[in-house]
Design a protein around this motif. Structure first.
Motif, mmCIF file in Angstrom:
data_model
loop_
_atom_site.group_PDB
_atom_site.id
_atom_site.type_symbol
_atom_site.label_atom_id
_atom_site.label_comp_id
_atom_site.label_asym_id
_atom_site.label_seq_id
_atom_site.Cartn_x
_atom_site.Cartn_y
_atom_site.Cartn_z
ATOM 1 N N SER A 1 82.522 64.932 -51.868
ATOM 2 C CA SER A 1 81.623 63.964 -51.234
ATOM 3 C C SER A 1 80.174 64.237 -51.620
ATOM 4 O O SER A 1 79.403 63.321 -51.932
ATOM 5 C CB SER A 1 81.780 64.019 -49.713
ATOM 6 N N ALA A 2 79.830 65.555 -51.611
ATOM 7 C CA ALA A 2 78.459 65.901 -52.018
ATOM 8 C C ALA A 2 78.216 65.542 -53.476
ATOM 9 O O ALA A 2 77.152 65.032 -53.845
ATOM 10 C CB ALA A 2 78.215 67.398 -51.792
ATOM 11 N N LEU A 3 79.242 65.814 -54.322
ATOM 12 C CA LEU A 3 79.101 65.471 -55.740
ATOM 13 C C LEU A 3 78.984 63.961 -55.921
ATOM 14 O O LEU A 3 78.181 63.485 -56.729
ATOM 15 C CB LEU A 3 80.306 66.015 -56.514
ATOM 16 N N VAL A 4 79.801 63.206 -55.161
ATOM 17 C CA VAL A 4 79.727 61.740 -55.252
ATOM 18 C C VAL A 4 78.355 61.253 -54.806
ATOM 19 O O VAL A 4 77.754 60.371 -55.436
ATOM 20 C CB VAL A 4 80.845 61.105 -54.410
ATOM 21 N N ALA A 5 77.850 61.843 -53.696
ATOM 22 C CA ALA A 5 76.518 61.449 -53.234
ATOM 23 C C ALA A 5 75.453 61.774 -54.282
ATOM 24 O O ALA A 5 74.554 60.972 -54.556
ATOM 25 C CB ALA A 5 76.192 62.150 -51.911
ATOM 26 N N MET A 6 75.600 62.975 -54.877
ATOM 27 C CA MET A 6 74.633 63.353 -55.910
ATOM 28 C C MET A 6 74.740 62.425 -57.114
ATOM 29 O O MET A 6 73.734 61.975 -57.672
ATOM 30 C CB MET A 6 74.882 64.798 -56.335
ATOM 31 N N LEU A 7 75.994 62.128 -57.523
ATOM 32 C CA LEU A 7 76.181 61.235 -58.662
ATOM 33 C C LEU A 7 75.672 59.830 -58.342
ATOM 34 O O LEU A 7 75.111 59.156 -59.212
ATOM 35 C CB LEU A 7 77.663 61.190 -59.048
ATOM 36 N N ARG A 8 75.890 59.393 -57.088
ATOM 37 C CA ARG A 8 75.365 58.078 -56.714
ATOM 38 C C ARG A 8 73.841 58.064 -56.759
ATOM 39 O O ARG A 8 73.233 57.089 -57.239
ATOM 40 C CB ARG A 8 75.853 57.721 -55.313
ATOM 41 N N ALA A 9 73.237 59.143 -56.234
ATOM 42 C CA ALA A 9 71.773 59.210 -56.302
ATOM 43 C C ALA A 9 71.297 59.233 -57.759
ATOM 44 O O ALA A 9 70.342 58.546 -58.128
ATOM 45 C CB ALA A 9 71.268 60.452 -55.567
ATOM 46 N N LEU B 1 73.000 58.055 -60.269
ATOM 47 C CA LEU B 1 73.258 56.720 -60.821
ATOM 48 C C LEU B 1 72.175 55.733 -60.405
ATOM 49 O O LEU B 1 71.730 54.899 -61.221
ATOM 50 C CB LEU B 1 74.635 56.234 -60.350
ATOM 51 N N ASP B 2 71.749 55.825 -59.132
ATOM 52 C CA ASP B 2 70.656 54.947 -58.686
ATOM 53 C C ASP B 2 69.383 55.211 -59.490
ATOM 54 O O ASP B 2 68.683 54.272 -59.898
ATOM 55 C CB ASP B 2 70.392 55.171 -57.191
ATOM 56 N N ASP B 3 69.110 56.515 -59.732
ATOM 57 C CA ASP B 3 67.930 56.842 -60.546
ATOM 58 C C ASP B 3 68.061 56.278 -61.953
ATOM 59 O O ASP B 3 67.107 55.699 -62.503
ATOM 60 C CB ASP B 3 67.732 58.362 -60.595
ATOM 61 N N TRP B 4 69.263 56.451 -62.551
ATOM 62 C CA TRP B 4 69.480 55.931 -63.904
ATOM 63 C C TRP B 4 69.377 54.408 -63.931
ATOM 64 O O TRP B 4 68.824 53.827 -64.875
ATOM 65 C CB TRP B 4 70.834 56.387 -64.427
ATOM 66 N N GLN B 5 69.942 53.757 -62.889
ATOM 67 C CA GLN B 5 69.844 52.295 -62.833
ATOM 68 C C GLN B 5 68.396 51.858 -62.683
ATOM 69 O O GLN B 5 67.965 50.879 -63.317
ATOM 70 C CB GLN B 5 70.683 51.774 -61.667
#
Length: 290
Positions: free
Chosen positions: A141-149, A151-155
């Protein structure tokens, strides 16, 4: 499970055996022990090792909220003997000799204890697996949250890059238009330069022709001038030779006049010195030759 009796360290009466009155009754201790066994899921015959693994005086005292540890320990041992006796009497086979029944009961209890041990180990492994799975889930979950953050930065960066690329494309289109205009202007300038070069070549050719013609004319005039100069020099030399006797005569006459003038000046100065109060006449320049 904790009893409703609050811990009270005050001593009001003394027990002849313990030296003080217990804070809890035997029935309360018995209920707490039953609750500990029920919470552990003990439904089969109770063995001493199983009882001692689940029920301890410290746990009972904690659930009771206090009390005399020695008195609670004695109550727990008495309850242990009582429950094991009840379990032994309930699960004893009837119609068999006592030795055979005791042996069978011992074997059965040993097998039951081993099964309970395996069950406890499996339960512990399952709990560890559940805890590990929960930890992995939390990590995921932490990794997904980090990846989502991320991903948001990359987007966000991609959107900014899209805007920047759009601006650069517009600037590139403007540069292409200016380049086309400058290329057309350069082409027109090259055409004008070619025309000017041709006109310059034509003018140079005409100039060279005119210069050649002028040089031809100048060569003729130069020869004429040289001839005229030579004739003038010859005429001048002849004139100088003819005038030379007259010049020498004039020089002699000039010398004589100068000599006479000097004498007159000297005579005038001498006469002026003989006259009192007189002053010599001012000396003048030599008279110019006629």
């Amino acid at each position: 499970m904790k009893s409703g009796n609050p811990p009270n360290p005050a001593f009001s009466r003394h027990n002849p055996e313990m030296g003080r009155t217990p804070l809890n009754s035997p029935e309360t201790v018995h209920a707490v022990v039953r609750q500990l066994l029920a919470a552990a899921g003990v439904a089969a015959p109770i063995t001493p090792s199983l009882f001692r693994r689940i029920v301890t005086a410290r746990r009972v005292r904690e659930d009771l909220g206090g009390g005399d540890p020695a008195w609670i320990g004695r109550q727990v041992r008495a309850i242990e003997v009582e429950l094991i006796s009840e379990s032994t009497a309930r699960y004893t086979a009837s119609g068999l000799p006592d030795q055979v029944a005791d042996s069978m009961r011992s074997l059965w209890l040993m097998a039951l204890e081993a099964a309970r041990g395996e069950f406890a180990a499996a339960q512990a492994d399952a709990a560890a697996s559940v805890a590990s799975a929960a930890a992995e889930r939390d990590n995921a979950s932490a990794l997904v949250a980090m990846l989502r953050a991320e991903l948001d930065d990359w987007q966000k960066q991609a959107r900014e890059q899209d805007v920047c690329i759009g601006q650069q494309r517009e600037e590139l289109a403007q540069v292409h238009r200016r380049l086309a205009e400058e290329t057309d202007r350069a082409r027109r300038a090259e055409t004008a330069l070619d025309q000017a070069a041709r006109a310059s070549d034509e003018a140079r050719r005409r100039h060279e022709e005119e210069l050649s013609s002028v040089r031809g004319k100048y060569a003729g005039l130069s020869r004429q001038l040289l001839n005229a100069t030579d004739q003038f020099r010859q005429s001048l030399a002849a004139r100088q030779a003819a005038v030379q006797p007259e010049v020498q005569s004039l020089r002699r006459r000039l010398a004589q006049v100068t000599e006479n003038y000097e004498k007159l000046v000297q005579n005038g100065e001498a006469a002026a010195t003989r006259v009192p109060g007189g002053s010599p006449p001012p000396r003048t320049q030599n008279p110019p030759a006629d």
